[in-house]
Design a protein around this motif. Structure first.
Motif, mmCIF file in Angstrom:
data_model
loop_
_atom_site.group_PDB
_atom_site.id
_atom_site.type_symbol
_atom_site.label_atom_id
_atom_site.label_comp_id
_atom_site.label_asym_id
_atom_site.label_seq_id
_atom_site.Cartn_x
_atom_site.Cartn_y
_atom_site.Cartn_z
ATOM 1 N N ALA A 171 47.929 41.802 35.125
ATOM 2 C CA ALA A 171 46.556 41.718 35.164
ATOM 3 C C ALA A 171 46.185 41.263 33.536
ATOM 4 C CB ALA A 171 46.382 43.306 35.091
ATOM 5 N N PRO A 172 44.882 40.703 33.641
ATOM 6 C CA PRO A 172 44.547 40.205 32.598
ATOM 7 C C PRO A 172 44.506 41.127 31.165
ATOM 8 C CG PRO A 172 43.057 39.438 34.123
ATOM 9 C CD PRO A 172 43.862 40.658 34.621
ATOM 10 N N ALA A 173 44.322 42.330 31.474
ATOM 11 C CA ALA A 173 44.386 43.437 30.374
ATOM 12 C C ALA A 173 45.662 44.150 30.188
ATOM 13 C CB ALA A 173 42.916 44.262 30.709
ATOM 14 N N ALA A 174 46.174 44.620 29.365
ATOM 15 C CA ALA A 174 47.150 45.519 28.984
ATOM 16 C C ALA A 174 47.041 46.991 29.762
ATOM 17 C CB ALA A 174 47.564 45.546 27.699
ATOM 18 N N SER A 175 45.810 47.398 29.801
ATOM 19 C CA SER A 175 45.454 48.743 30.345
ATOM 20 C C SER A 175 44.377 48.533 31.263
ATOM 21 C CB SER A 175 45.396 49.912 29.376
ATOM 22 O OG SER A 175 44.187 49.642 28.846
ATOM 23 N N ASN A 176 44.406 49.085 32.508
ATOM 24 C CA ASN A 176 43.520 49.309 33.540
ATOM 25 C C ASN A 176 43.050 50.759 33.540
ATOM 26 O OD1 ASN A 176 44.848 46.749 35.602
ATOM 27 N ND2 ASN A 176 43.577 46.535 33.649
ATOM 28 N N PHE A 177 42.033 50.988 34.630
ATOM 29 C CA PHE A 177 41.526 52.382 34.954
ATOM 30 C C PHE A 177 41.623 52.394 36.533
ATOM 31 C CE2 PHE A 177 40.275 51.289 30.532
ATOM 32 C CZ PHE A 177 40.565 52.539 29.954
ATOM 33 N N ILE A 218 45.513 53.388 33.493
ATOM 34 C CA ILE A 218 46.747 52.852 33.603
ATOM 35 C C ILE A 218 47.596 51.842 32.585
ATOM 36 C CG2 ILE A 218 48.121 51.292 35.241
ATOM 37 C CD1 ILE A 218 45.811 52.088 37.208
ATOM 38 N N THR A 219 48.648 52.232 32.164
ATOM 39 C CA THR A 219 49.057 51.695 30.904
ATOM 40 C C THR A 219 50.064 50.535 31.261
ATOM 41 O OG1 THR A 219 50.715 53.314 30.552
ATOM 42 C CG2 THR A 219 48.756 53.638 29.515
ATOM 43 N N THR A 220 50.683 50.643 32.302
ATOM 44 C CA THR A 220 51.468 49.219 32.694
ATOM 45 C C THR A 220 50.981 48.374 33.790
ATOM 46 O OG1 THR A 220 53.388 50.888 32.276
ATOM 47 C CG2 THR A 220 53.949 48.695 33.481
ATOM 48 N N THR A 221 50.762 47.124 33.505
ATOM 49 C CA THR A 221 49.954 46.322 34.273
ATOM 50 C C THR A 221 50.455 45.099 34.665
ATOM 51 O OG1 THR A 221 48.329 45.565 32.630
ATOM 52 C CG2 THR A 221 47.503 47.511 33.714
ATOM 53 N N PHE A 254 39.355 52.240 43.519
ATOM 54 C CA PHE A 254 39.117 50.863 42.816
ATOM 55 C C PHE A 254 39.623 51.081 41.657
ATOM 56 C CE2 PHE A 254 35.074 53.055 42.384
ATOM 57 C CZ PHE A 254 34.840 52.737 41.220
ATOM 58 N N VAL A 255 40.288 49.634 40.889
ATOM 59 C CA VAL A 255 40.944 49.672 39.824
ATOM 60 C C VAL A 255 39.766 48.465 39.077
ATOM 61 C CG1 VAL A 255 42.881 48.776 38.447
ATOM 62 C CG2 VAL A 255 43.032 49.930 40.673
ATOM 63 N N THR A 256 39.739 48.914 37.724
ATOM 64 C CA THR A 256 38.961 48.382 36.915
ATOM 65 C C THR A 256 39.657 47.790 35.400
ATOM 66 O OG1 THR A 256 38.085 50.111 35.458
ATOM 67 C CG2 THR A 256 36.815 49.644 37.442
ATOM 68 N N GLU A 257 39.345 46.492 35.312
ATOM 69 C CA GLU A 257 39.919 45.953 33.751
ATOM 70 C C GLU A 257 39.454 46.967 32.732
ATOM 71 O OE1 GLU A 257 40.420 41.800 33.427
ATOM 72 O OE2 GLU A 257 39.049 42.041 31.718
ATOM 73 N N GLU A 261 34.226 44.901 35.569
ATOM 74 C CA GLU A 261 35.016 44.037 36.021
ATOM 75 C C GLU A 261 35.939 44.978 36.943
ATOM 76 O OE1 GLU A 261 35.715 40.729 37.178
ATOM 77 O OE2 GLU A 261 34.534 40.693 35.234
ATOM 78 N N ILE A 262 35.761 45.022 38.224
ATOM 79 C CA ILE A 262 36.492 45.701 39.042
ATOM 80 C C ILE A 262 37.465 44.690 39.912
ATOM 81 C CG2 ILE A 262 36.567 47.072 41.425
ATOM 82 C CD1 ILE A 262 33.954 48.294 40.493
ATOM 83 N N TYR A 263 38.980 44.871 39.848
ATOM 84 C CA TYR A 263 39.644 43.956 40.571
ATOM 85 C C TYR A 263 39.381 44.093 42.051
ATOM 86 C CZ TYR A 263 42.076 43.414 35.962
ATOM 87 O OH TYR A 263 42.367 43.102 34.671
#
Length: 698
Positions: A171-177, A218-221, A254-257, A261-263
């Motif tokens: 993922a572009p970011a190291a943590s997501n939500f 989410i800390t592992t992406t 759903f998962v956001t960056e 920015e929702i993936y």
């Protein structure tokens, strides 16, 4: 009171045993799904139009679009005695500085900022832009796949939600939500503009965010990460005195960056919903091919059984706009089917498959969909794969994307096709906007020489995506016919950008003057125009109802020439033709069906096609006396006689040179090897040129 319990299991590497254990989410790279958050309210007069547009998007892509209606702002504030559909969560989302709501209804598509679709500077867009934005999102790969299942205890009102995520790339970011929303359908209430009083049916309404305002981190992406989480949530009996009926509820995951920015995400019923993966299509050889009459176009790919045990699957091949003389079938497990077939596939095993299409002589641009359904689990989500074949097509009618008050553009296909037939065009077919973009992205437009772009009354009329492809098409010598009321107004006063405005000026060679109105109710030709000067006049009619008649007024710039006027007034340009010697463009400020006189409507199309094909030349035309082309139609030997020593060139309707000969008064050309169709002979005598059309029959 709400209860939340969390169970987190995370795997960094994905091995075979992991794939075997997985149930709700695929490990294959998948496209993003659309999450439309619509900002709405019960006193918003245009919100029912927004609801209809959103529903049409969902109906067209039922597993790929998630709708969340957020009642917020002044239009959502209830009057005395009215229900309150607002939520604190929704108000905070709408108030985020990156949203910038510019009116109601507005909506954010995956909380992404589309610079050319919003004039507000934020992610929020008017309803006319949602479909275009969604089309872009659906073509992008998602770094994470989302799956979920639900179960519900009617006694305790406890809702259990199992979530699975799988990262197919970093993922572009190291943590997501991770976000989970409770959505309710079938709520009756007031709605201005809804026409049902207090019995308007409100659907997709946000009731709660189970994971809190911005989700749980989410800390592992990284690629290969698998995440499982389980939530237990007690559903309240009501929200602000509005009963919550769980049978009418859905869960959106759903998962956001970050906060924006929702993936990607999914939506399932709150009771016994699941995204259990029955199987997956992978390794598609290519998505689109240019077919050849009588030759097989074959698409190869694999299908993997998602169950651990043997499973029966029913495969069904459907097609959109397949000509009667085309044939198609698919093969699985060595068996070939033309429509529907059922095969047993061993647990977790993979079968090679093909879709085979053989075009006939008819022009076509066809979409094929192969759908897999589990026989023993028919309620589970089906899996689909799509491929396309374009063949025998030189003239392509494109139906625009965008939307108007009905939620989708009007295709006007019958009117255009009638004009093509009148003009003796044989190589025509049509396609939807997204199909054209697929063909363009895969370089499958080489045989297209003329595009008719049915903009209709849609917004945006043109966007940066389509202008890029049309620019390339014209720069490579193509011909473009483009028509639609409000195209000029939309480009210059509504959704236009510097890029779309530059296309309007530099390629349509037009300057927008005024929006027009019902008073512009007739068209007449510019008598000095060498192509359209002999058209008859015709009234224009309102085809959209109400006062929705806005034929654009324009003037010509650059290479352009006005060839139609409104009200016989030379200061009110209605249509422009232009050429720079490479491309040719015809632009109408109104829709073709608005021309009430069918003969005039057909003549506009025919004269445009003749001009595109060089039948009508704007210079070096000589008297055709002394020049004969016979027999016409021809099937074997074509004879051309001239009164002076001349050169000849013969080309097909696409402009491809097929034959040339120099210096004679009589030419005999064997056309027995020419395919059936329309051809042009160009006779050169010094600096003068004459072009004649002839037809080959076999």
């Amino acid at each position: 009171m709400k209860k939340r319990a969390l169970l987190l299991i995370s795997f960094i590497t994905a091995g075979f045993s992991f794939i075997q254990a997985q149930t709700l989410v695929s490990t294959n790279i998948e496209k993003k799904n659309v999450i439309l958050e619509e900002y709405t309210g019960i006193h918003c007069v245009y919100c029912p139009e927004g609801h209809a547009i959103a529903q049409a998007m969902y109906d067209a892509n039922p597993y790929d679009v998630v709708l969340i209606n957020i009642h917020t702002g002044g239009y959502a504030a209830p009057y005395s005695g009215e229900p309150d559909f607002r939520t604190t969560y929704g108000d905070v989302i709408a108030a985020d500085p990156e949203v910038q709501i510019g009116g109601y209804p507005n909506g954010s598509v995956n909380r992404h900022f589309f610079a050319d679709l919003t004039g507000n500077g934020g992610t929020s867009m008017g309803r006319s832009a949602w479909e275009t934005a969604a089309g872009r999102v659906l073509k992008e790969d998602s770094p994470v796949n989302v799956g979920a299942s639900t179960s519900y205890n009617t006694t305790t009102r406890e809702l259990t939600i199992n979530v699975e995520l799988y990262y197919t790339s970093d993922a572009p970011a190291a943590s997501n939500f991770l976000n989970i929303a409770l959505i309710q359908n079938g709520i009756l209430g007031p709605q201005t503009g809804g026409g049902l009083g207090d019995n308007y049916v409100h659907n997709h309404m946000l009731r709660d965010l189970i994971t809190g305002q911005w989700g749980e981190e989410i800390t592992t992406t990284t690629s290969g990460t698998f995440i499982q989480r389980t939530y237990t949530y007690t559903v309240p009996n009501d929200f602000i005195s509005v009963p919550c009926i769980v049978d009418n509820c859905d869960i959106a995951v759903f998962v956001t960056e970050d906060h924006q920015e929702i993936y990607s995400g999914i939506q399932i019923p709150a009771i016994n919903g699941t995204t259990y993966v029955i199987g997956s299509y992978t390794n598609l050889s290519e998505i689109i091919q240019e077919g050849i009459t009588g030759n097989n176009s074959s698409f190869s790919f694999d299908f993997t059984n998602g169950f651990l045990t043997n499973e029966d699957f029913t495969f069904t091949l459907t097609k959109e706009n397949e000509p009667a003389d085309w044939s198609s079938n698919f093969t699985v497990s060595g068996n070939t089917y033309t429509g529907t077939g059922t095969e047993t596939i061993n647990g977790s095993s993979t079968e090679a498959m093909t879709i085979d299409i053989t075009p006939g002589a008819s022009a076509g641009f066809v979409k094929y969909i192969l759908t897999a359904v589990s026989v023993n689990n028919p309620n589970l989500q089906s899996k689909k794969i799509e491929v396309y074949v374009i063949a025998n097509t030189g003239t392509l009618l494109i139906h625009n994307s965008g939307s108007w008050s009905t939620g989708s553009p009007v295709d006007f296909e019958d009117e255009y096709f009638a004009g093509f037939d009148y003009a003796s065009v044989e190589d025509y077919t049509s396609c939807k906007y997204n199909m054209f973009m697929i063909a363009a992205a895969n370089n499958k437009l080489d045989n297209i020489h003329t595009i008719f772009f049915n903009v209709a009354w849609t917004f945006p009329g043109i966007n940066e995506e389509i202008t890029a492809e049309l620019t390339s098409f014209l720069d490579n010598g193509g011909n473009l016919f483009i028509a639609g009321q409000d195209l000029g107004w939309d480009t210059w006063e509504n959704t236009g950008t510097t890029i779309t405005q530059a296309f309007y000026t530099n390629y349509l060679n037009a300057s927008f003057n005024a929006d027009g109105s019902t008073s512009n109710n007739s068209i007449s030709p510019n008598p000095n125009d060498d192509v359209f000067g002999y058209l008859n006049t015709s009234s224009l009619v309102n085809i959209y109802g109400g006062t929705n008649m806005f034929p654009d007024e324009m003037s010509a710039v650059g290479y352009g020439n006005v060839f139609l006027y409104y009200l016989n007034n030379s200061n009110k340009g209605a249509a422009i033709k232009s050429t720079n010697g490479n491309y040719k463009v015809v632009y109408l400020g109104f829709d073709i069906p608005m021309v009430s006189d069918v003969s005039v409507r057909n003549e506009i199309i025919k004269k445009s096609i003749d001009w595109f094909n060089g039948v009508v030349s704007t210079s070096n035309i000589i008297n055709t006396a002394g020049i004969n082309v016979y027999p016409n139609p021809a099937s074997n030997l074509l004879t051309i006689t001239t009164s002076n020593i001349s050169d000849i060139l013969i080309s097909d309707i696409s402009g491809k040179l097929l034959y040339s000969e120099k210096g004679s008064k009589k030419f005999e050309v064997n056309v027995s090897n020419f395919t059936k169709g329309v051809y042009f002979v160009k006779i050169k005598n010094g600096g003068s040129i004459t072009i004649k059309k002839f037809v080959v029959i076999q």
